[in-house]
Design a protein around this motif. Sequence first.
Motif, short mmCIF file in Angstrom:
data_model
loop_
_atom_site.label_atom_id
_atom_site.label_comp_id
_atom_site.label_asym_id
_atom_site.label_seq_id
_atom_site.Cartn_x
_atom_site.Cartn_y
_atom_site.Cartn_z
N VAL A 141 0.84 -1.21 0.00
CA VAL A 141 0.00 0.00 0.00
C VAL A 141 0.87 1.26 0.00
O VAL A 141 0.62 2.21 -0.74
CB VAL A 141 -0.94 0.00 1.23
CG1 VAL A 141 -1.65 1.34 1.38
CG2 VAL A 141 -1.96 -1.12 1.13
N TYR A 142 1.92 1.23 0.81
CA TYR A 142 2.78 2.41 0.90
C TYR A 142 3.47 2.66 -0.43
O TYR A 142 3.54 3.79 -0.91
CB TYR A 142 3.81 2.22 2.02
CG TYR A 142 4.52 3.50 2.39
CD1 TYR A 142 3.81 4.58 2.92
CD2 TYR A 142 5.90 3.65 2.21
CE1 TYR A 142 4.44 5.76 3.26
CE2 TYR A 142 6.54 4.82 2.55
CZ TYR A 142 5.81 5.88 3.08
OH TYR A 142 6.45 7.06 3.42
N THR A 150 1.05 4.15 -2.89
CA THR A 150 0.72 5.54 -2.53
C THR A 150 1.86 6.49 -2.88
O THR A 150 1.65 7.57 -3.43
CB THR A 150 0.41 5.63 -1.02
OG1 THR A 150 -0.53 4.62 -0.69
CG2 THR A 150 -0.17 6.99 -0.67
N LEU A 179 1.97 9.57 -5.43
CA LEU A 179 2.37 10.89 -4.96
C LEU A 179 3.50 11.44 -5.83
O LEU A 179 3.49 12.62 -6.22
CB LEU A 179 2.80 10.81 -3.49
CG LEU A 179 3.25 12.11 -2.84
CD1 LEU A 179 2.12 13.12 -2.81
CD2 LEU A 179 3.74 11.84 -1.41
N CYS A 213 -9.33 4.63 -4.56
CA CYS A 213 -8.12 4.52 -3.73
C CYS A 213 -8.40 4.76 -2.26
O CYS A 213 -7.73 4.21 -1.38
CB CYS A 213 -7.06 5.51 -4.20
SG CYS A 213 -6.47 5.18 -5.85
N GLY A 214 -9.37 5.61 -1.97
CA GLY A 214 -9.59 5.99 -0.58
C GLY A 214 -10.65 5.15 0.12
O GLY A 214 -10.66 5.07 1.34
N GLY A 255 -8.12 7.88 4.45
CA GLY A 255 -7.67 7.57 3.09
C GLY A 255 -8.32 8.49 2.07
O GLY A 255 -7.66 8.94 1.12
N PHE A 302 -6.09 10.70 -0.56
CA PHE A 302 -6.14 10.57 -2.02
C PHE A 302 -6.78 11.78 -2.68
O PHE A 302 -6.48 12.08 -3.84
CB PHE A 302 -6.82 9.25 -2.40
CG PHE A 302 -5.90 8.08 -2.14
CD1 PHE A 302 -4.83 7.84 -3.00
CD2 PHE A 302 -6.06 7.28 -1.03
CE1 PHE A 302 -3.95 6.79 -2.76
CE2 PHE A 302 -5.18 6.24 -0.78
CZ PHE A 302 -4.13 5.99 -1.64
N ILE A 321 -3.76 13.90 -3.06
CA ILE A 321 -2.90 13.44 -4.17
C ILE A 321 -3.54 13.83 -5.50
O ILE A 321 -2.84 14.30 -6.43
CB ILE A 321 -2.66 11.92 -4.07
CG1 ILE A 321 -1.76 11.63 -2.86
CG2 ILE A 321 -2.02 11.39 -5.35
CD1 ILE A 321 -1.48 10.16 -2.62
N VAL A 377 1.25 9.00 6.00
CA VAL A 377 0.73 7.74 5.45
C VAL A 377 1.47 6.55 6.08
O VAL A 377 0.86 5.54 6.44
CB VAL A 377 0.86 7.72 3.91
CG1 VAL A 377 0.57 6.34 3.35
CG2 VAL A 377 -0.09 8.75 3.30
#
Lengths: 315, 628
Positions: A42-43, A46, A50, A72-73, B331, B335, B338, B363
């Motif tokens: 997951v990291y 992400t 980013l 994603c959230g 989350g 996001f 982002i 995160v």
Amino acid sequence: MRAWGPLVAAVGENPSALRARGPAAAEIAALWWLMLGLAAAVYAVTIVLLAVASRRAGRYTLRPGHGFVVVCGVAVPAVILVVLMVLTIRTGVATLATDDEPALTVQVEGRQFWWDVRYDDGAVVTANELHLPVGEQVEVELTSDDVVHSFWVPQLHGKLDMIPGRVNRLLLQADEPGVYRGICGEFCGIQHARMHFVVVAEPREQFDAWLEGQRAEAAEPAGDLAAEGREVFLGTSCVACHAIRGETGPNAIGPDLTHLASRRTIAAGMLANNRGNLAGWILDPQSQKQGARMPPTNLEGPQLQALLAYLESLE
Amino acid sequence: MTTVTGDRLEDVWATRPGLVGWLGAVNHKQVGQRFIATAFVFFLVGGVQSLFMRYQLGSPESTFLDPETYNQLFTMHGTTMMFLFAVPIGEAFGIYFVPLMLGARDMPFPRLNAFGYWAYLFGGIFLYSSFLAGSVPDSGWYAYPPLSGPEYSPRSNLDFWLLGVTFVEVSGVIAAFEIVVLILRFRAPGMAISRMPLFVWSLLVTATMILVAFPPLIMGTVLLELDRKVGTGFYDPAVGGDPMLWQHIFWWFGHPEVYIILLPAIGIVSAILPVFTRTRIVGYTFIAAATVAIGILSFGVWVHHMFTTGINLLGLTFFTAGSLLITIPGGVQIFAFIATLWRGRPVFKPPLLHVIGFLVVFVFGGLSGVMVASVPFDWQAHDTYFVVAHFHYVLIGGVLFPVLAGLTYWLPKMTGRLLDDRLGTVAFWLLFAGFNLTFLPQHVVGLLGMPRRVYTYPSGIGWDVYNLLSTVGAFVVAAGMAVFVADVVRSRWRGAPAGDDPWGGNTLEWATTSPPEPFNFRVIPIATTRDPLWDERPLDLAGGPAWRRELAHPVVSRREMVSTSVLDAAPHEVLTLPIHSLWPLGLAAALGVFLIGVMVDRTSIGLVGLAGLAVCVIGWLWSRQDEP
């Protein structure tokens, strides 16, 4: 400089929760590795998103909006969290499940800053050292007589608090013979840092022999010096806090010393149990463990030698 | 009276001259500035304490600190960072910037606002006076009885803690109360609740949470103080009390607390991101709804601090579920940020750098938080350095980086001077690198069995090298903070003039001067979109109804502000605000005297304090000054 070798040998070298030596700790370690894998994935995703997002715009035709946020959230995390929830329950139940009655029950009481350990409903009293038969489930009843402590043997199981007025039960099992470090997990006062203990897991016969030995009253002192030491013990302040079965009445202010010489450490896992450390500890505990409940003892040289001889005879 | 400029608006909003004027100032910007500065000083003090601790732990069996001092330091470090820095800094930003963002002229109750500050300052001084008395609190920032009770902490150290913390909590509740009223009733006409800046949303939720979470803690601390002073035994099992009661009360406050300090930081990020990516925020409604969801869910997770207390597995599992659930709104926010970054054109100046630092670090902390939410894993990780590492990732990542982002973003508005981009960039990278060096190894050493709150540890069991790395990292962080502070100090004299709107902002605070006039806006702005400065530049500052012209050019010498309706911000009425008062200071001082009386068991001092309280309340109510 202290010599650390003997102590490490006495208490075990690496109390890592990931070097599991019992089924509960093994289950939890497996859960950890699974969660680490999931979290790393997951990291990584992400951070990649980013990083891509942080590049100058204009390169991408894709313009993430509400759909991106929901996927994603919400959607992806929801799936992962359901998996984690299942894993959590499965692992939790696995550490509790017991098909058989526990092989024995041990009572451990947390004290500032040591551990009172009792077998056979108090017929055997010792301190700072827990012996277990390998491969058998042992129920440990945990409580405290003063403040909140927490009983933790990372290689065998997670921690469980010792709370005044309550009894918590932990099922402990070691699958491999060995010496494991136990640690107080809850801040309990000035010497919380020096509140460790030793767990000795050994084959059933050895364990039985150990328990049999502990059950006996203290040996008669062999020789004049040790006999003189017994008189020192009974005639000075020692006896105000410490019990030696066969010589004194019960007394739980300080650790029971009936079989002191059989133990690997003194001062709750802080010092290897040898003559030099014992002498230093008796004379001046405060310089080594400031705030410990034991006061200094004022003994002449010959008295101290006699007392040491006696204590060392308490196998 | 100050110099008469001939302009009635300027004259009536001017602070009185001299020390008395300074002590009696009630304007939200003065109070907010003091709040921010004081919180930052406490932050630096707490940071220095951590350096002492890290130096001690840099090597095994170190004798640099004795155990008593170490225990005092970690107690005061936690107490300072949580009660004297993290909560107040969020409210402080709110007190300074929410009125500006709403187009309001002040807080709705300026004197109460000033009282909140003095209560906070005196509470902090009260706590720290324990160093002078040689009786520093040493039972951790969570003060579990029986260790914190009369038998095991017989000296006055825990009285300092309980009374000081209560003092500060009172301040927190007062500020929260004001922020809620401000946000619901004093928005710019036209700024419907669906158009409020996200920073304002975060403060609204935070303040509401404070109103629910803090009063129980105040009650809990009063019960513990009663145990200590009059032997009531609420937490004493020997007389039928229960130490677990304190744990439930404390964490009922203590976990919402984490989100109370996190949400304003999320709000700061939501304010900065659109401006530094030159685009509108993605998912405004999602972020606002997630903020509300976090506020509610945060009250259903407190038992995850108590997974090792022996509560049965089924009960605990509910709190695992609650704790996992809260990552979903978290989350959503991440996001949405982002996506905003993706759609925009990022400008990598220090405010945005700190926001990126927030995302990268927070995160990570969120993921380790998911791990410790799992009951069996927490049985191992609880009260180890793994947890220390986890919550520093969450708090430094989730609060400190956004706060520094907020300072670099808004300080030019407050002082009229720009910070230096190069110094800011250097500070950021030092902080970022030092932070990770400090706390990454702590995850490992926690799994290797190292418990928290230990003043030393044995050598030869594999913990040494991780601790050494941590200690080196802590000093790198300190260097980064030093550069940051130097930058702030430098800008005070050498900073380039900021102008009204150095960043091309979207919200109303950038429509006024830097620093803002005491009345914030001569003409009350009217907001019809979420990004008024982007959509309506230049703002319509003429025309409108008669009250608007009268507020801009008052005919009477009064501080006037317009109240609006809760949902759609329709103008409601023009209110008059008090302009100056020493009673807030007096009230806080009297409360302090009363607490000192309780502290030293002197009835006479306590009665003097109570009498002072009565005098100040009466004076406060009878002496309201509406005209200069």
